[in-house]
Design an enzyme around this catalytic site. Structure first.
Site, PDB file in Angstrom:
ATOM      1  N   SER A 183      -4.899   6.685  -6.623  1.00 38.55           N
ATOM      2  CA  SER A 183      -4.508   7.887  -5.899  1.00 38.55           C
ATOM      3  C   SER A 183      -4.838   7.793  -4.405  1.00 38.55           C
ATOM      4  CB  SER A 183      -5.179   9.106  -6.548  1.00 38.55           C
ATOM      5  OG  SER A 183      -4.672  10.305  -6.042  1.00 38.55           O
ATOM      6  N   ASP A 243      -0.013  11.454  -0.826  1.00 42.57           N
ATOM      7  CA  ASP A 243      -1.112  10.513  -0.994  1.00 42.57           C
ATOM      8  C   ASP A 243      -0.594   9.235  -1.632  1.00 42.57           C
ATOM      9  OD1 ASP A 243      -0.691  11.440  -3.568  1.00 42.57           O
ATOM     10  OD2 ASP A 243      -2.815  11.473  -4.095  1.00 42.57           O
ATOM     11  N   ASP A 294       1.206  12.290  -6.015  1.00 45.50           N
ATOM     12  CA  ASP A 294       1.088  13.461  -6.882  1.00 45.50           C
ATOM     13  C   ASP A 294       0.470  14.642  -6.143  1.00 45.50           C
ATOM     14  OD1 ASP A 294      -1.539  12.585  -6.742  1.00 45.50           O
ATOM     15  OD2 ASP A 294      -1.901  12.664  -8.904  1.00 45.50           O
ATOM     16  N   ASP A 316      -0.328   7.869  -4.534  1.00 51.95           N
ATOM     17  CA  ASP A 316       0.568   7.869  -5.700  1.00 51.95           C
ATOM     18  C   ASP A 316       1.491   9.072  -5.719  1.00 51.95           C
ATOM     19  OD1 ASP A 316      -1.428   9.722  -6.324  1.00 51.95           O
ATOM     20  OD2 ASP A 316      -1.360   9.280  -8.470  1.00 51.95           O
TER      21      ASP A 316
END
Length: 446
Positions: free
Chosen positions: A101, A242, A246, A244
């Site tokens: 992440s 960010d 999400d 990834d």
């Protein structure tokens, strides 16, 4: 429930030290064994962000899954919400996202999704952990039953179309100047492409991943570069994803940051006006600002709070029928569309509100005045500093000083060895003093 491998968001740690090929192999075998429940060819989809270690972990997972007879579909770099969506869309038994992440490139992680695209329950994760630490040799597939692996080429277009279809067919972003910061991460291709196809004039930032620059001075954890670019280009809005994708934060036309609390307030008020809320309120965590709670109350909506972690927000949403939830950090879950936080979809929903109202982002996305809120992290090497007598005493004293009009949250991070200390209230000086007092006590015990 104490667990050895899984934290609040999958398994995460330093690549090749915590997240090793051996661990990834065993995760693939254990998860593959648990999610095989019929006499058909079982399949798993695997996506990743742009970290250099993603190759190593990806192939170790492939070895694990195929060794227990699961077929593997490799998606390449894709956002976490895309993996969740494609798990469901492609009728996979399991979905895997290789990502840490917003963490630096040295870290990596493994997130798992069930066949409906939801993150796994604590019970299922505990079952996987038990298998990881067991001898699985007798459960491996026979040579004729090994799984197969192949790359899927059209997944980027599938996700772009999915994201676009979360808006009304008539919605166009024509005339909007947008800067999108993809954090050199998983959305570096799909996010600019989707926004451009919707008519926006798109300027991209953080779209040159080299395996080691993910989240480095770009993205939602470092929005300063985006703020500068928005001002330089006189853009209407900036979008910070960010690693990834999400989570998302927004930057207004003046370069000022808009957090997840404000974004949830904007979407909630808009959906309330359109009669789209499935419940008269939203779900957020204990970290969300009291200003959000007071604003929602002023328009007849409630705020349900959960522990930190988007999985807990989603669990509450599903159990009680809410369709908006999220975190101040930028995880925004719109369950009409997604089974997890989706930064691009959330940003597009906010842009649609801005477009319909015909007002600047600084007006639309300032739904409430946040109360003073301070968050500090105290790193520790080991032990349980929150159980120390001096820490307990400092916490009780802090709560007494804050009174009923404030909030104090102290918790260990689920992804790194730090204690997070957050306080909020009407008096900034008092809030700052309380946070400093508690942090000093924790540091002395750590």
């Amino acid at each position: 429930m104490s667990r050895k491998y899984f934290g609040t968001d999958g398994i995460r740690g330093l690549a090749n030290r915590v997240i090793t090929p051996d661990l990834a192999l065993k995760v693939g075998q254990a998860a593959g064994l648990i999610f095989q429940n019929g006499d058909y060819r079982h399949r798993v989809v695997i996506g990743k962000d742009t970290r250099l270690s993603g190759y190593m972990i990806e192939y170790a997972l492939v070895a694990g899954f195929t060794s227990v007879g699961m077929d593997v579909l490799l998606l390449g770099p894709m956002p976490t919400p895309a993996v969740a969506m494609l798990t469901r869309s492609m009728r996979a038994d399991l979905g895997v996202m290789i990502s840490a992440s917003h963490n630096p490139f040295e870290d990596n992680g493994i997130k798992l999704f069930g066949p409906q695209g939801y993150k796994l329950s604590d019970e299922v994760e505990s079952g996987i952990e038990a298998l990881i630490d067991s001898d699985m040799a007798a459960k491996l597939a026979k040579p004729a039953d090994f799984g197969r692996a192949r790359r899927v080429d059209d997944v980027r277009a599938r996700y772009v179309e999915f994201a676009k279809h979360t808006l009304p067919r008539s919605m166009s972003f024509e005339g909007m100047r947008v800067v999108v910061d993809c954090a050199n991460g998983a959305a570096y291709k799909v996010a600019p492409e989707a926004l451009w196809e919707l008519g926006a004039e798109v300027f991209s930032l953080g779209v040159e991943p080299d395996g080691m620059n993910i989240n480095r001075e770009v993205g939602s954890t470092a929005p300063e570069a985006l703020s500068r670019r928005v001002r330089e280009l006189r853009a209407d809005i900036g979008i910070a994803l960010d690693g990834d994708a999400d989570r998302v934060l927004i930057v207004d036309q003046n370069g000022h940051l808009v957090d997840g609390d404000q974004l949830m307030a904007v979407v909630a008020q808009d959906w309330q006006a359109e009669g789209r809320l499935s419940q008269p309120g939203i779900v957020a965590t204990v970290m969300s600002n009291l200003g959000l709670e007071r604003y929602l109350q002023s328009i007849g909506l409630s705020l349900a709070r959960t522990p930190v972690g988007d999985r807990y927000v989603l669990e509450h949403m599903r159990e009680h029928g809410y369709n908006i939830g999220g975190e101040q950090s930028g995880h925004v879950i719109l369950s009409d569309y997604s089974t997890t936080g989706d930064g691009l979809v959330a940003a597009m929903q906010v842009m649609a509100v801005v477009k319909r109202r015909g007002r600047p982002v600084s007006e639309v996305c300032h739904a409430f005045d946040p109360l003073p809120q301070i968050l500090k992290n105290v790193r520790f090497k080991g032990g349980k500093p929150l159980e120390a007598a001096n820490v307990s005493k400092a916490i009780e004293a802090a709560k007494e000083k804050l009174g009923a009009g404030g909030r104090l949250v102290i918790r260990p991070s689920g992804t790194e060895p730090v204690i997070r200390v957050m306080a909020q209230g009407d008096d900034r000086a008092l809030v700052e003093q309380i946070v400093n007092d508690v942090c000093e006590a924790v540091a002395a015990a750590a």
